[in-house]
Design a protein around this motif. Structure first.
Motif, mmCIF file in Angstrom:
data_model
loop_
_atom_site.group_PDB
_atom_site.id
_atom_site.type_symbol
_atom_site.label_atom_id
_atom_site.label_comp_id
_atom_site.label_asym_id
_atom_site.label_seq_id
_atom_site.Cartn_x
_atom_site.Cartn_y
_atom_site.Cartn_z
ATOM 1 N N ASP A 68 -2.774 0.126 8.509
ATOM 2 C CA ASP A 68 -1.358 -0.202 8.692
ATOM 3 C C ASP A 68 -0.572 1.079 8.899
ATOM 4 O OD1 ASP A 68 0.888 -1.739 8.957
ATOM 5 O OD2 ASP A 68 0.763 -2.685 6.982
ATOM 6 N N VAL A 69 0.571 0.943 9.554
ATOM 7 C CA VAL A 69 1.485 2.054 9.767
ATOM 8 C C VAL A 69 2.780 1.757 9.013
ATOM 9 C CG1 VAL A 69 2.769 3.416 11.450
ATOM 10 C CG2 VAL A 69 0.504 2.519 12.055
ATOM 11 N N TYR A 70 3.203 2.717 8.199
ATOM 12 C CA TYR A 70 4.438 2.597 7.419
ATOM 13 C C TYR A 70 5.434 3.637 7.914
ATOM 14 C CZ TYR A 70 1.734 -0.137 4.004
ATOM 15 O OH TYR A 70 0.965 -1.088 3.389
ATOM 16 N N GLY A 71 6.711 3.281 7.896
ATOM 17 C CA GLY A 71 7.735 4.286 8.105
ATOM 18 C C GLY A 71 7.765 5.249 6.929
ATOM 19 N N PHE A 72 8.245 6.483 7.180
ATOM 20 C CA PHE A 72 8.243 7.449 6.087
ATOM 21 C C PHE A 72 9.080 6.957 4.909
ATOM 22 C CE2 PHE A 72 9.287 11.264 3.712
ATOM 23 C CZ PHE A 72 8.048 11.891 3.667
ATOM 24 N N SER A 73 10.095 6.157 5.187
ATOM 25 C CA SER A 73 10.913 5.602 4.104
ATOM 26 C C SER A 73 10.116 4.627 3.241
ATOM 27 C CB SER A 73 12.146 4.903 4.680
ATOM 28 O OG SER A 73 11.751 3.855 5.556
ATOM 29 N N GLU A 74 8.945 4.204 3.711
ATOM 30 C CA GLU A 74 8.087 3.280 2.969
ATOM 31 C C GLU A 74 6.880 3.991 2.362
ATOM 32 O OE1 GLU A 74 8.190 -0.700 5.567
ATOM 33 O OE2 GLU A 74 7.548 1.068 6.725
ATOM 34 N N VAL A 75 6.990 5.288 2.140
ATOM 35 C CA VAL A 75 5.834 6.060 1.702
ATOM 36 C C VAL A 75 5.276 5.554 0.373
ATOM 37 C CG1 VAL A 75 7.251 7.847 0.593
ATOM 38 C CG2 VAL A 75 4.928 8.399 1.343
ATOM 39 N N THR A 76 6.121 5.084 -0.531
ATOM 40 C CA THR A 76 5.627 4.562 -1.808
ATOM 41 C C THR A 76 4.761 3.331 -1.588
ATOM 42 O OG1 THR A 76 7.587 5.407 -2.941
ATOM 43 C CG2 THR A 76 6.301 3.745 -4.092
ATOM 44 N N ALA A 77 5.179 2.462 -0.670
ATOM 45 C CA ALA A 77 4.375 1.279 -0.351
ATOM 46 C C ALA A 77 3.059 1.675 0.304
ATOM 47 C CB ALA A 77 5.170 0.347 0.563
ATOM 48 N N ALA A 78 3.072 2.730 1.115
ATOM 49 C CA ALA A 78 1.840 3.203 1.746
ATOM 50 C C ALA A 78 0.849 3.692 0.688
ATOM 51 C CB ALA A 78 2.163 4.321 2.736
ATOM 52 N N PHE A 79 1.345 4.431 -0.305
ATOM 53 C CA PHE A 79 0.470 4.882 -1.393
ATOM 54 C C PHE A 79 -0.082 3.700 -2.176
ATOM 55 C CE2 PHE A 79 1.734 9.213 -0.696
ATOM 56 C CZ PHE A 79 0.769 9.980 -1.344
ATOM 57 N N ALA A 80 0.751 2.697 -2.405
ATOM 58 C CA ALA A 80 0.295 1.519 -3.133
ATOM 59 C C ALA A 80 -0.804 0.793 -2.358
ATOM 60 C CB ALA A 80 1.470 0.576 -3.399
ATOM 61 N N ARG A 81 -0.656 0.748 -1.037
ATOM 62 C CA ARG A 81 -1.676 0.117 -0.211
ATOM 63 C C ARG A 81 -3.005 0.853 -0.328
ATOM 64 N NH1 ARG A 81 -4.057 -4.258 1.711
ATOM 65 N NH2 ARG A 81 -5.141 -3.880 3.692
ATOM 66 N N LEU A 82 -2.978 2.173 -0.233
ATOM 67 C CA LEU A 82 -4.206 2.957 -0.371
ATOM 68 C C LEU A 82 -4.816 2.762 -1.751
ATOM 69 C CD1 LEU A 82 -6.142 5.068 0.869
ATOM 70 C CD2 LEU A 82 -4.676 6.830 -0.118
ATOM 71 N N HIS A 83 -3.964 2.760 -2.772
ATOM 72 C CA HIS A 83 -4.430 2.655 -4.156
ATOM 73 C C HIS A 83 -5.044 1.284 -4.440
ATOM 74 C CE1 HIS A 83 -4.810 3.646 -8.323
ATOM 75 N NE2 HIS A 83 -3.841 2.853 -8.738
ATOM 76 N N SER A 84 -4.684 0.273 -3.648
ATOM 77 C CA SER A 84 -5.172 -1.083 -3.895
ATOM 78 C C SER A 84 -6.674 -1.216 -3.703
ATOM 79 C CB SER A 84 -4.459 -2.069 -2.958
ATOM 80 O OG SER A 84 -4.930 -1.924 -1.617
ATOM 81 N N GLY A 85 -7.248 -0.338 -2.861
ATOM 82 C CA GLY A 85 -8.676 -0.412 -2.575
ATOM 83 C C GLY A 85 -9.044 -1.440 -1.528
ATOM 84 N N ASP A 86 -8.041 -2.101 -0.948
ATOM 85 C CA ASP A 86 -8.307 -3.149 0.035
ATOM 86 C C ASP A 86 -8.218 -2.652 1.475
ATOM 87 O OD1 ASP A 86 -8.645 -5.068 -1.951
ATOM 88 O OD2 ASP A 86 -6.506 -5.552 -2.014
#
Length: 316
Positions: free
Chosen positions: A287-305
């Motif tokens: 997925d591609v996140y805007g820089f303003s969504e960086v926290t959500a991007a980290f959460a996605r990576l951390h999910s392991g999915d």
């Protein structure tokens, strides 16, 4: 400038150590340049940094991020090579975000020699996926695995950034590719990339000449059993245990090579960029996140999915 950085360490909840806010403009030593970052991508290295692995407390706050593509002061589109010579590091070099500020910011300063031209056919978001995970996979297959002389390749634990890159690259290089995953949905997606997808530990229809090993103890015995005589088992990670039992009789009887590697050289990154441009190879992007969504991007990576790379578009 806006940036995402480690402000503390938290082993139990690494996302709690992530801060998004203003940081000073990059320091620019002699023969360094400042790049306007257009895109960057996340790696598990960033989560480890938030846990305090490979990053010391005296270096906080540290802007995270190893990978970036952007525009240099002359207006050229560039890709950032993330390893910087570092006499204070026992490896002789450190990756951005360890000793030097990283790429999750509006701008990043790097040595001039760390900039490579971005091929016109690659978008900034695709190019930003290549310098760490994809470069590691490319080096594993080519320099270390000598895949040119191979017919078949096994990739253990496909789904993560390095393993998925190895599948795509090995298929593009015309090899028969087998790839394992515990996740049925990921096996289906692996098959769509051109590999034969298998459950971990499954018997292969043939022995392979190159094994791409990023999992570790959980798969290493299977890697040994799947290797053809003279095969190269190339290791760049140990996400599921770093102390496997190794049957040394199999190693010497089959004349196997167990080779370790990490990252790659600027020349190898240049070769990878050419390969992707010439053969129309594109990174697998979760997925591609805007820089303003960086926290959500980290959460996605951390999910392991995730399947493939998580990317930040700094223009959003």
């Amino acid at each position: 400038m806006r940036a995402a950085f480690a402000s503390a360490f938290n082993d139990d909840d690494p996302l709690a150590a992530l801060t998004v806010g203003d940081r000073p403009e990059p320091e620019q030593p002699d023969d360094w340049v400042t790049v306007e970052v257009r895109a960057s991508s996340l790696n598990h290295h960033d989560l480890w940094s938030l846990r305090g692995v490979g990053l010391s407390a005296e270096r906080l706050p540290m802007i995270l991020g190893c990978d970036a593509a952007g525009v240099d002061p002359a207006g050229n589109d560039v890709v950032v090579y993330p390893l910087v010579a570092d006499p204070g590091d026992p490896r002789g070099a450190s990756i951005l975000s360890e000793h030097y500020q990283g790429t999750f910011a509006e701008r990043v300063a790097v040595p001039r020699g760390n900039l490579l031209p971005k091929p016109a056919g690659l978008s900034f978001t695709d190019a930003a996926c290549l310098p760490t995970a994809w470069l590691t996979a490319y080096r594993m297959l080519t320099t270390k695995g000598r895949v040119d002389s191979a017919d078949a390749v096994l990739v253990q634990g496909a789904g993560g950034g390095v393993a998925t890159a190895a599948v795509v690259l090995a298929v593009a290089l015309g090899k028969r590719v087998y790839a394992t995953s515990r996740d049925a949905a990921k096996r289906e997606r692996i098959a769509q990339l051109g590999a034969t997808a298998l459950e971990p530990g499954a018997r292969l229809p043939e022995r392979v000449d190159v094994v791409i090993e990023t999992v570790g103890a959980a798969t290493f015995d299977h890697s040994l059993k799947s290797a053809a005589p003279g095969a190269r088992i190339v290791v760049s990670g140990a996400t599921a245990g770093h102390e496997p039992k190794v049957n040394l009789r199999r190693v010497f009887a089959m004349q196997l090579e167990i080779v370790g590697t990490s990252m790659g050289t600027p020349d190898e990154l240049a070769a990878l960029l050419r390969l992707c441009a010439e053969r129309d190879i594109r990174p697998v992007v979760d997925d591609v996140y805007g820089f303003s969504e960086v926290t959500a991007a980290f959460a996605r990576l951390h999910s392991g999915d995730v399947f493939g790379k998580v990317v930040l578009d700094h223009t959003r």
